[in-house]
Write an enzyme that holds these catalytic residues in place. Structure first.
Site, PDB file in Angstrom:
ATOM      1  CB  THR A 147      -0.753  -0.004   1.214  1.00  0.00           C
ATOM      2  OG1 THR A 147      -1.505  -1.220   1.380  1.00  0.00           O
ATOM      3  CG2 THR A 147      -1.819   1.137   1.278  1.00  0.00           C
ATOM      4  CB  ILE A 187     -13.305  -4.736  -0.913  1.00  0.00           C
ATOM      5  CG1 ILE A 187     -13.744  -5.035  -2.547  1.00  0.00           C
ATOM      6  CG2 ILE A 187     -13.106  -3.227  -0.925  1.00  0.00           C
ATOM      7  CD1 ILE A 187     -15.006  -4.517  -2.704  1.00  0.00           C
ATOM      8  CG  ASP A 199      -7.327  -0.729   4.728  1.00  0.00           C
ATOM      9  OD1 ASP A 199      -6.892  -1.541   4.149  1.00  0.00           O
ATOM     10  OD2 ASP A 199      -6.567   0.514   4.876  1.00  0.00           O
ATOM     11  CB  THR A 216      -0.230   1.147   5.005  1.00  0.00           C
ATOM     12  OG1 THR A 216       0.433  -0.124   4.545  1.00  0.00           O
ATOM     13  CG2 THR A 216       0.814   1.801   6.101  1.00  0.00           C
ATOM     14  CG  HIS A 275      -4.755  -7.356   8.917  1.00  0.00           C
ATOM     15  ND1 HIS A 275      -5.941  -7.677   9.679  1.00  0.00           N
ATOM     16  CD2 HIS A 275      -4.596  -8.516   8.348  1.00  0.00           C
ATOM     17  CE1 HIS A 275      -6.387  -8.672   9.470  1.00  0.00           C
ATOM     18  NE2 HIS A 275      -5.716  -9.413   8.559  1.00  0.00           N
ATOM     19  N   GLY A 276      -5.718  -4.954   6.404  1.00  0.00           N
ATOM     20  CA  GLY A 276      -6.909  -4.230   6.048  1.00  0.00           C
ATOM     21  C   GLY A 276      -8.035  -4.405   6.637  1.00  0.00           C
TER      22      GLY A 276
END
Lengths: 141, 170
Positions: free
Chosen positions: A1, A30, A32, A52, A54-55
């Site tokens: 990211t 999808i 974050d 950025t 762990h989404g």
């Protein structure tokens, strides 16, 4: 990211974040990054944040918005960034990082992951780093 | 107001072999964005320029160099927000474009919506003049290796999530 936060000469705050997600993710997953308040948030009256890490955890915690709301309550940019990232990590046991600029240009950088690259420009110098508690500097070219 | 910009190039368990590239690319991105501000550009212009710089750089997990999904494809997402009016633009599940952040900016400026995904996002991008590129041109060797590592060991991407000392992450 990757991400960026800027405050321009007119005091406007903007934030951009872009990502490929996580390796081995399910097709159609999808994270974050495109979800406003999780990966990205900007408010001229308060601050801007790009995140950025762990989404799934970032979006559950609404990490970017949580940092902005802390600053709104009077916390400085760096403390707010650290407090929210650590809060997310403690609550969800996953890691993240964030960069923050308050509406006045105060900088916040923090990450609970092993590394995060970051850089900003102030007074003719580039400040940057990738390790915890590391601040390197170069002259602006 | 003295303009300022800050950038990040991603958090995670970045291996030593990727540190120099990350630092070089992160500095290049902040310079790209700051140059826009020095020329009187807006904060929106600056953050887009900085992110475009990193989307072109294989050292980062965005645009070229993005990690791969289980089908071995690059499937990207991006968002941009204008703090003046709380306007937002975002795209998700988008393939075959080098600069998702620029498409997200078009969603912000040229659409009544906030987030477009998949086929609709692609159709919107084409309508706005963005050109597709061959999907394989977005795939780096590092991304291929990361997927193979995941398939072999079940370790989630080193560019996104730490796998050491992370208390069970992944």
């Amino acid at each position: 990211t990757v991400g960026a936060v800027a405050v321009d000469a007119n005091g406007h705050v903007a934030v951009a974040t872009s990502t490929g997600g996580m390796s081995g993710k399910a097709v159609g997953r999808i994270g974050d990054t495109p979800q406003i308040g999780s990966g990205t948030y900007a408010d001229d009256n308060i601050a801007g944040v790009s995140t950025t890490g762990h989404g799934e955890s970032i979006l559950k915690y609404c990490l970017a918005h949580s940092i902005v709301k802390l600053i709104e309550s009077g916390v400085d940019a760096n403390t707010a960034t650290k407090k929210s990232v650590l809060g997310m990590t403690k609550r969800l046991n996953n890691t993240a990082g964030a960069i923050t600029l308050s509406k006045n240009g105060d900088v916040g950088v923090y990450f609970s992951s092993n590394r995060m690259s970051w850089a900003y420009v102030r007074d003719g110098k580039i400040y940057y780093g990738i390790e915890h508690d590391q601040v390197l500097e170069d002259a602006y070219p | 107001m003295k303009p300022i910009i800050i950038v990040h190039g991603g958090a995670g368990d970045i291996p030593d072999s990727r540190v120099t590239g990350k630092l070089t690319g992160t500095k290049a991105a902040v310079i790209a964005g700051h140059d826009v501000l020095l020329k009187g550009g807006s904060a929106l212009d600056a953050v887009e320029a900085a992110v475009v710089s990193m989307e072109k750089d294989e050292n980062f997990n965005a645009g070229y160099g993005s990690v791969l999904n289980l089908d071995g494809e690059v499937e990207m997402e991006a968002s941009i927000m204008d703090g003046a009016r709380l306007d937002v633009g975002a795209v998700t599940l988008i393939k075959d474009f080098l600069h998702p952040i620029s498409i997200a900016r078009k969603v912000l400026s040229d659409s009544p919506h906030s987030l477009l995904g998949g086929e609709g996002a692609k159709r919107f991008a084409l309508q706005k003049g963005f050109e597709t590129i061959p999907p394989e041109s977005l795939i780096s060797q590092n991304a291929k290796d990361a997927l193979q590592k995941f398939l072999k060991h079940g370790e989630f991407g080193r560019t996104e999530i730490g796998i050491k000392d992370e208390g069970g992450v992944g």
